[in-house]
Design an enzyme around this catalytic site. Structure first.
Site, PDB file in Angstrom:
ATOM      1  N   GLU A 190       0.784  -1.236   0.000  1.00 24.04           N
ATOM      2  CA  GLU A 190       0.000   0.000   0.000  1.00 24.04           C
ATOM      3  C   GLU A 190       0.817   1.289   0.000  1.00 24.04           C
ATOM      4  O   GLU A 190       0.415   2.280  -0.599  1.00 24.04           O
ATOM      5  CB  GLU A 190      -0.950   0.016   1.206  1.00 24.04           C
ATOM      6  N   SER A 209     -33.362 -17.117 -27.641  1.00 25.92           N
ATOM      7  CA  SER A 209     -34.399 -16.469 -28.447  1.00 25.92           C
ATOM      8  C   SER A 209     -35.152 -15.359 -27.739  1.00 25.92           C
ATOM      9  O   SER A 209     -35.947 -14.655 -28.376  1.00 25.92           O
ATOM     10  CB  SER A 209     -35.400 -17.523 -28.944  1.00 25.92           C
TER      11      SER A 209
END
Length: 704
Positions: A91, A370
């Site tokens: 970090e 579909s």
């Protein structure tokens, strides 16, 4: 102009520039001073606060209190050196040498970003802690004022506290997934141990999680978690916190090493988990705040009775007969008048000990088959004037994908010849769908899809009958969430509303943000009505009939995906029962709507190569039927009214003034005259093209 005059002018210009510079510096200093003076107060209470966010349903009733369930703060002396080294390495590598802001890191990030590299930030651990405690991370909030206040408060934090205390605040503040706050809590929850008793790879795992806790969750995302853990270990090696031997041993350790089963301590019902995950995402998208680490009151659109009913339909045998416990369902229900998501559930038999895991209801990694035809092919065709009535005809016959020699096959490998558009939708003919897309044009269809929230990197003719895309990111393709919202535009007369989970947020300082539904017209009322009329026919046939609710007008569309030939061969060779099944497919879907609600349902197995066989084909419509029966009362159900721009003849609808109306009048007048001449009587022509009786599809198939 002599030299003396030139010198005077240059001197005046220089003095003016100097004055402007001084004024700018003074103004800048004044602005910075003002921003600093209005910065939040740095307090011990805020830095160690155990915040919680309260979540409310559509009626304002509390359904969850997130943030109070799992939190245990570590004391500075309880934090092992290896965890400190891991956090700093990943970090903020100069944490112990800077005083709150890191000028070198900011400059490096700026140069990298300007050179086109991966976007980097220059935030120190101090600044990250300030963000977690006081500020939003939203891009819209990355203002000069916010940056100045953040930097100032980071400097003050360094003056106020020791490095060890700052690290302790951070380690206790971060969210660690699965309802855990702080790394001490996560150590207990994940490994059943104190921080000091964890191994190096376990500590590296915890250190890497805060940037994206759910993404690096070792229970649900082990591969991503391992990749992040190993990056932490690599940074520790580079910073010489560990040696090569320690590194090699650690990266060879499974990321699941030592993980214990999670216990369920969630402060909300299990049936709310998927919905709350989407609430968290939407709040962060709208505000930049993570409600798991920032206290706020969030008012959602969930109908708790509907959400629980959906859970009951999925997880009991009272409503639907499921083939087996592993069979999966994902669905979303939206209010068609505003796009509000009233219920959503992404799977059956979900693990009760995992919070905010995968929600298949919003994933776009499965094919909606579909159900794409109405929004990809037929509605765009109506909008672009390709068809002007529900009785327009189209030929279902041998046909190749445009520009190729690849034939378009119908699901039953048969052709019906000339048929109406309405019949083409009802019987889900693939040939007619691709023809409609070709006539409309890929660009026009793509634009229509975008308008109803469906995106592709690029559209192909195969998308006439499928939502498949080469890009697997969630922004592309279809999901139950996207499909429910898209079909809702048919139900409400042509207006699209993006799906919405949150309608109001009250922040800890009392400020309120409200989010009203914002709709945009994407098709005419006439197009929406004709599409609804044609999809009503689906509800009277095959699996569509199974989805219908007596006394409630509805429209909808079935959808089945398919395996490739090679995939089918593999399945037939490895799944014996597939050889005796009429249908062997990976996905079965149903999307439909009433005048009040739209619902999209996906069914299949998590592993796509586990086939959905005959006994699973009805589940999507069973789920839809039972949920919509719960939501819609026949006593209060309403039908759609024909818009003024249409005219009805027989059972078909025509745009006023269109060629279809002209053709209809011409054909009926000619037929009437001929009949009168030959028999002395007048007959009325049918508005529907008659299907060849020898080719009529079997009524026990779904038509995909």
């Amino acid at each position: 102009m002599n030299k003396t005059t030139i010198k005077k002018l240059l001197l005046i210009a220089a003095n003016c520039l100097l004055a402007v510079f001084i004024i700018a510096v003074i103004a800048g200093a004044a602005l910075v001073t003002y921003y600093i003076s209005s910065a939040p107060e740095l307090t011990e209470e805020s830095l160690v606060a155990t915040v919680s966010s309260k979540i409310y349903d559509k009626d304002g009733n509390l359904i969850a209190d997130l943030g109070t369930e799992k939190r245990s703060n570590a004391k500075t002396e309880e934090i092992p050196t290896e965890l400190v080294n891991a956090v700093v390495a990943i970090e903020d590598q100069r944490f112990f040498s800077h005083r709150g802001i890191d000028v070198l890191r900011i400059a490096g990030a700026l140069l990298n970003n300007l050179s086109g590299g991966n976007l980097q930030g220059g935030s120190t651990l101090d600044q990250q802690l300030i963000k977690l405690t006081y500020f939003s991370t939203s891009t819209e909030d990355q203002t000069l004022k916010r940056k100045i206040q953040e930097a100032w408060m980071a400097l003050q934090l360094e003056r106020r506290n020791t490095k060890q205390e700052i690290l302790t605040y951070y380690i206790n503040k971060v969210y660690m997934s699965n309802g855990n706050y702080g790394m001490k809590t996560a150590a207990k929850s994940y490994f059943g141990k104190e921080l000091k008793d964890l191994t190096l790879p376990q500590l590296a795992l915890l250190a890497g999680m805060p940037q994206a806790p759910n993404q690096y969750d070792p229970y649900t995302q082990p591969e991503a978690a391992k990749e992040r853990r190993d990056l932490v270990l690599a940074e520790m090696l580079e910073e010489k916190y560990i040696d090569a031997t320690q590194y090699e041993q650690a990266v060879l350790t499974p990321v699941t090493d030592g993980l214990q089963p999670l216990t369920n301590e969630a402060a909300y019902p299990a049936y709310m988990d998927n919905y709350l995950k989407q609430v968290i995402e939407e709040v962060e998208s709208k505000t930049g705040y993570n409600l798991l680490t920032t206290g706020m009151d969030v008012y959602t659109n969930v109908d708790p009775a509907a959400q629980q009913q959906l859970w009951n339909i999925y997880n009991s045998d009272l409503y639907v007969e499921y083939p087996d416990p592993n069979f999966q369902v994902a669905s979303t229900v939206v209010d068609v008048s505003n796009g509000r998501v009233v219920a959503q559930l992404g799977g059956r038999n979900q693990a009760s000990n995992v919070s905010f895991g995968t929600n298949q209801a919003v994933e776009t990694n499965r094919d909606f088959g579909s159900t794409m035809k109405p929004i990809t092919d037929y509605a765009p065709a109506l909008e672009n004037g390709i068809y002007t009535s529900t009785a327009d005809t189209i030929v279902d016959g041998p046909y190749n994908y445009p520009g190729t020699s690849t034939p378009v096959n119908n699901w039953d490998k048969r052709y019906f010849g000339t048929m109406t558009v309405k019949s083409a939708i009802q019987y889900s003919r693939n040939v007619t769908a691709v023809k409609a897309l070709e006539a409309t044009g890929l660009e026009n269809a793509h634009n229509f899809l975008n308008s109803v929230g469906i995106y592709y990197p690029e559209i192909h003719y195969s998308n006439a009958i499928s939502s498949n895309t080469t890009d697997s990111s969630r922004q592309y393709g279809a999901s139950s969430e996207k499909m429910a919202a898209a079909y809702a535009a048919f139900a409400n007369g042509g207006t699209y509303y993006a799906p919405q989970y949150v309608n109001k947020i009250v922040f800890s300082d009392g400020t309120v943000s409200e989010y009203a539904a914002e709709g945009k017209r994407v098709m005419t009322e006439e197009t929406a009505f004709m599409m609804t009329d044609m999809m009503k026919a689906v509800m009277s046939y095959g699996y569509g009939l199974n989805a219908s609710v007596s006394g409630v007008p509805m429209a909808g569309k079935t959808g089945t995906s398919n395996y490739t030939d090679s995939e089918t061969d593999t399945i037939l060779a490895t799944v014996p029962e597939a050889n005796y099944s009429y249908m062997v497919v990976p996905d079965e879907n149903f999307v439909g709507y009433s005048s009040r609600y739209s619902m999209a349902v996906w069914t299949g197995y998590t592993n796509r190569m586990v086939p959905l066989l005959d006994n699973g084909m009805h589940v999507a419509t069973d789920v839809y039927h039972n949920m919509m029966a719960f939501l819609n009362s026949p006593e209060t159900a309403t039908d759609w009214e024909m818009p003024d721009g249409l005219v009805r003849y027989g059972s078909s609808y025509y745009l006023k003034g269109s060629r279809s109306v002209t053709n209809y009048y011409y054909s009926t007048t000619t037929e009437a005259a001929t009949t009168s001449e030959t028999s002395g009587s007048t007959t009325t022509a049918s508005s529907e093209t008659t299907e060849p009786t020898t080719n009529s599809p079997s009524t026990n198939q779904n038509g995909d």
